[in-house]
Motif scaffolding. Structure first.
Motif, PDB file in Angstrom:
ATOM      1  N   ILE A  14       0.822  -1.219   0.000  1.00  0.00           N
ATOM      2  CA  ILE A  14       0.000   0.000   0.000  1.00  0.00           C
ATOM      3  C   ILE A  14       0.855   1.267   0.000  1.00  0.00           C
ATOM      4  CG2 ILE A  14      -1.883  -1.201   1.172  1.00  0.00           C
ATOM      5  CD1 ILE A  14      -1.160   0.406   3.733  1.00  0.00           C
ATOM      6  N   GLN A  15       2.085   1.164   0.483  1.00  0.00           N
ATOM      7  CA  GLN A  15       2.918   2.356   0.704  1.00  0.00           C
ATOM      8  C   GLN A  15       3.047   3.280  -0.523  1.00  0.00           C
ATOM      9  OE1 GLN A  15       7.029   1.665   1.901  1.00  0.00           O
ATOM     10  NE2 GLN A  15       6.940   3.491   3.170  1.00  0.00           N
ATOM     11  N   PRO A  16       3.339   2.725  -1.722  1.00  0.00           N
ATOM     12  CA  PRO A  16       3.572   3.619  -2.857  1.00  0.00           C
ATOM     13  C   PRO A  16       2.400   4.546  -3.179  1.00  0.00           C
ATOM     14  CG  PRO A  16       4.252   1.385  -3.384  1.00  0.00           C
ATOM     15  CD  PRO A  16       3.536   1.320  -2.077  1.00  0.00           C
ATOM     16  N   LYS A  17       1.168   4.100  -2.915  1.00  0.00           N
ATOM     17  CA  LYS A  17      -0.005   4.910  -3.266  1.00  0.00           C
ATOM     18  C   LYS A  17      -0.537   5.722  -2.079  1.00  0.00           C
ATOM     19  CE  LYS A  17      -1.157   3.800  -7.641  1.00  0.00           C
ATOM     20  NZ  LYS A  17       0.196   3.603  -8.185  1.00  0.00           N
ATOM     21  N   VAL A  18       0.012   5.497  -0.880  1.00  0.00           N
ATOM     22  CA  VAL A  18      -0.564   6.082   0.327  1.00  0.00           C
ATOM     23  C   VAL A  18       0.396   7.082   0.986  1.00  0.00           C
ATOM     24  CG1 VAL A  18      -1.260   5.486   2.683  1.00  0.00           C
ATOM     25  CG2 VAL A  18      -2.066   4.091   0.757  1.00  0.00           C
ATOM     26  N   ASP A  19       1.683   6.772   0.968  1.00  0.00           N
ATOM     27  CA  ASP A  19       2.688   7.604   1.639  1.00  0.00           C
ATOM     28  C   ASP A  19       2.724   9.001   1.019  1.00  0.00           C
ATOM     29  OD1 ASP A  19       4.666   8.249   3.401  1.00  0.00           O
ATOM     30  OD2 ASP A  19       6.232   7.037   2.448  1.00  0.00           O
ATOM     31  N   GLN A  20       2.731  10.009   1.868  1.00  0.00           N
ATOM     32  CA  GLN A  20       2.807  11.435   1.471  1.00  0.00           C
ATOM     33  C   GLN A  20       1.531  11.923   0.777  1.00  0.00           C
ATOM     34  OE1 GLN A  20       5.396  13.038   2.775  1.00  0.00           O
ATOM     35  NE2 GLN A  20       6.092  11.033   3.475  1.00  0.00           N
ATOM     36  N   GLN A  21       0.457  11.146   0.845  1.00  0.00           N
ATOM     37  CA  GLN A  21      -0.800  11.547   0.204  1.00  0.00           C
ATOM     38  C   GLN A  21      -1.718  12.255   1.194  1.00  0.00           C
ATOM     39  OE1 GLN A  21      -1.554  11.448  -3.029  1.00  0.00           O
ATOM     40  NE2 GLN A  21       0.539  10.678  -3.318  1.00  0.00           N
ATOM     41  N   GLN A  54       4.125   2.701   8.514  1.00  0.00           N
ATOM     42  CA  GLN A  54       5.010   1.818   9.274  1.00  0.00           C
ATOM     43  C   GLN A  54       4.265   0.574   9.756  1.00  0.00           C
ATOM     44  OE1 GLN A  54       6.237   4.924  12.103  1.00  0.00           O
ATOM     45  NE2 GLN A  54       8.294   4.773  11.239  1.00  0.00           N
ATOM     46  N   ARG A  55       5.015  -0.298  10.417  1.00  0.00           N
ATOM     47  CA  ARG A  55       4.414  -1.492  10.999  1.00  0.00           C
ATOM     48  C   ARG A  55       5.036  -1.738  12.358  1.00  0.00           C
ATOM     49  NH1 ARG A  55       6.133  -6.178  11.927  1.00  0.00           N
ATOM     50  NH2 ARG A  55       8.001  -5.901  10.664  1.00  0.00           N
ATOM     51  N   ARG A  56       4.200  -2.113  13.323  1.00  0.00           N
ATOM     52  CA  ARG A  56       4.707  -2.573  14.619  1.00  0.00           C
ATOM     53  C   ARG A  56       3.906  -3.812  14.961  1.00  0.00           C
ATOM     54  NH1 ARG A  56       7.415  -4.473  18.120  1.00  0.00           N
ATOM     55  NH2 ARG A  56       7.702  -3.627  20.198  1.00  0.00           N
ATOM     56  N   LEU A  61       0.675   1.241  10.690  1.00  0.00           N
ATOM     57  CA  LEU A  61       0.550   2.571  11.270  1.00  0.00           C
ATOM     58  C   LEU A  61       0.619   3.628  10.178  1.00  0.00           C
ATOM     59  CD1 LEU A  61       3.136   2.058  14.189  1.00  0.00           C
ATOM     60  CD2 LEU A  61       0.685   1.554  14.224  1.00  0.00           C
ATOM     61  N   LEU A  62      -0.456   4.416  10.036  1.00  0.00           N
ATOM     62  CA  LEU A  62      -0.446   5.549   9.115  1.00  0.00           C
ATOM     63  C   LEU A  62      -0.248   6.797   9.967  1.00  0.00           C
ATOM     64  CD1 LEU A  62      -3.464   4.791   6.692  1.00  0.00           C
ATOM     65  CD2 LEU A  62      -1.096   3.979   6.552  1.00  0.00           C
ATOM     66  N   ASN A  63       0.937   7.377   9.887  1.00  0.00           N
ATOM     67  CA  ASN A  63       1.253   8.546  10.711  1.00  0.00           C
ATOM     68  C   ASN A  63       0.862   9.830   9.992  1.00  0.00           C
ATOM     69  OD1 ASN A  63       2.606   7.152  12.933  1.00  0.00           O
ATOM     70  ND2 ASN A  63       4.132   6.611  11.393  1.00  0.00           N
ATOM     71  N   THR A  64       0.172  10.724  10.728  1.00  0.00           N
ATOM     72  CA  THR A  64      -0.192  12.041  10.188  1.00  0.00           C
ATOM     73  C   THR A  64       0.261  13.109  11.182  1.00  0.00           C
ATOM     74  OG1 THR A  64      -2.339  12.335  11.279  1.00  0.00           O
ATOM     75  CG2 THR A  64      -2.317  10.958   9.297  1.00  0.00           C
ATOM     76  N   GLN A  65       0.025  14.385  10.822  1.00  0.00           N
ATOM     77  CA  GLN A  65       0.405  15.491  11.714  1.00  0.00           C
ATOM     78  C   GLN A  65      -0.369  15.427  13.029  1.00  0.00           C
ATOM     79  OE1 GLN A  65      -0.958  15.552   8.595  1.00  0.00           O
ATOM     80  NE2 GLN A  65      -0.857  17.644   7.764  1.00  0.00           N
ATOM     81  N   LYS A  66      -1.623  14.969  12.984  1.00  0.00           N
ATOM     82  CA  LYS A  66      -2.493  15.050  14.175  1.00  0.00           C
ATOM     83  C   LYS A  66      -2.553  13.754  14.981  1.00  0.00           C
ATOM     84  CE  LYS A  66      -5.797  18.716  13.077  1.00  0.00           C
ATOM     85  NZ  LYS A  66      -7.244  18.966  12.839  1.00  0.00           N
ATOM     86  N   GLY A  67      -1.948  12.687  14.435  1.00  0.00           N
ATOM     87  CA  GLY A  67      -1.996  11.424  15.156  1.00  0.00           C
ATOM     88  C   GLY A  67      -1.768  10.259  14.209  1.00  0.00           C
TER      89      GLY A  67
END
Ligand SMILES: [Zn+2]
Length: 287
Positions: A14-21, A54-56, A61-67
């Motif tokens: 999923i990362q290529p289409k989701v990261d920085q979007q 990320q993954r734990r 884990l989808l990290n954003t500015q607010k959480g």
């Protein structure tokens, strides 16, 4: 059940289409997952940017500015990246839509999965109660022979049960525990405390290599993440003992045995993985 390699494969897929979007919408079709999905997310998430994927353990884990959004696939969940106009199918419970015209869709027939929010005001996501007590990641240096040897001391539990204990190491699920014990020539029912340092070193090495092999194989089907009818990229591995009851051992031709251990199907070769009996308590006392 998706295990660590499948979750890591999903993360990579999923990362290529989701990261920085930028998230444009969060759609809850059925929020009755393992825990109810918080409805405020429909207002909280749009406008936020996914800063990293990320993954734990088995959490994505989808990290954003607010959480951080924590996604767990439960027993039957899968995540796919699809064009935003893709028709909704049965069990498509949650969508996260992005400005690039794609969405991330959670399909989960049994609804044991979860989508949880950790607000940035609560500190780092590692503090989340579901992550805080997780043991080391198996593919990091924190999981090593010395660490594992120490964890086996004074433990009367069967070694396979200890390998699968998420307080000792995360992500060594049933398939990987069976395979790594075979590769290490250790009987799954061996009392953990009877393992030598050398055996612990070997077992740790084999847990890592079986997981790496599984992640690698999962990676070969990543294109499926982009097809609307695609199955998740769950790997199909050349398994040596798992699911092989009655089949000849690849090393010595002895039929592979199957038992239930801690309610999990357990496979081994009685020749390659001889059972070492613990000394009876009386014999220990007399020494
Ligand atoms: Zn054998």
């Amino acid at each position: 059940m998706p295990e660590l390699p499948e979750v890591e494969t999903t993360r990579k897929g999923i990362q290529p289409k989701v990261d920085q979007q930028t998230i444009t919408a969060f759609v809850i079709r059925d929020g009755r997952l393992r825990w109810p999905v918080e409805t405020h997310l429909q207002n909280t998430l749009p406008g936020l940017v996914v800063l990293s994927v990320q993954r734990r353990g088995k959490y994505i884990l989808l990290n954003t500015q607010k959480g951080t959004l924590l996604i767990h696939l439960g027993m039957s969940g899968n995540l796919r990246v699809l064009p935003t106009d893709t028709e909704v199918q049965k069990h498509d419970h949650i969508d996260i839509e992005f400005a690039n015209g794609y969405l991330l869709r959670l399909n989960d027939p049994r609804r044991f999965g979860s989508v949880l929010w950790h607000d940035v005001s609560l500190g780092p996501v590692e503090n989340h109660k579901l992550l805080a007590k997780l043991a080391p990641e198996p593919l990091t240096d924190d999981f090593n022979g010395a660490y594992f040897y120490e964890k086996t001391r004074n433990r009367k539990v069967a070694i396979k049960t200890l390998v699968m204990n998420s307080h000792v190491v995360v992500g060594a699920g049933n398939i990987y525990a069976n395979e790594s014990l075979f590769m290490s020539r250790i009987h799954p029912q061996t009392q953990a405390s009877l393992l030598t340092q050398k055996q612990c070193d070997l077992l740790v090495e084999n847990i890592k290599s079986v997981l790496i092999a599984a992640i690698k194989q999962g990676g070969t089907t990543l294109k499926d993440f982009l097809s609307p009818d695609g199955k998740p990229g769950y790997f199909v591995q050349q398994l040596k003992v798992y699911g092989q009851a009655g089949q000849p051992c690849q090393t010595c031709s002895t039929p592979i045995e199957r038992i239930m251990l801690n309610q999990r199907a357990t496979y081994f070769c009685s020749q390659c993985q001889p059972f070492i009996k613990p000394k009876p308590p009386s014999a220990q006392k007399s020494r």
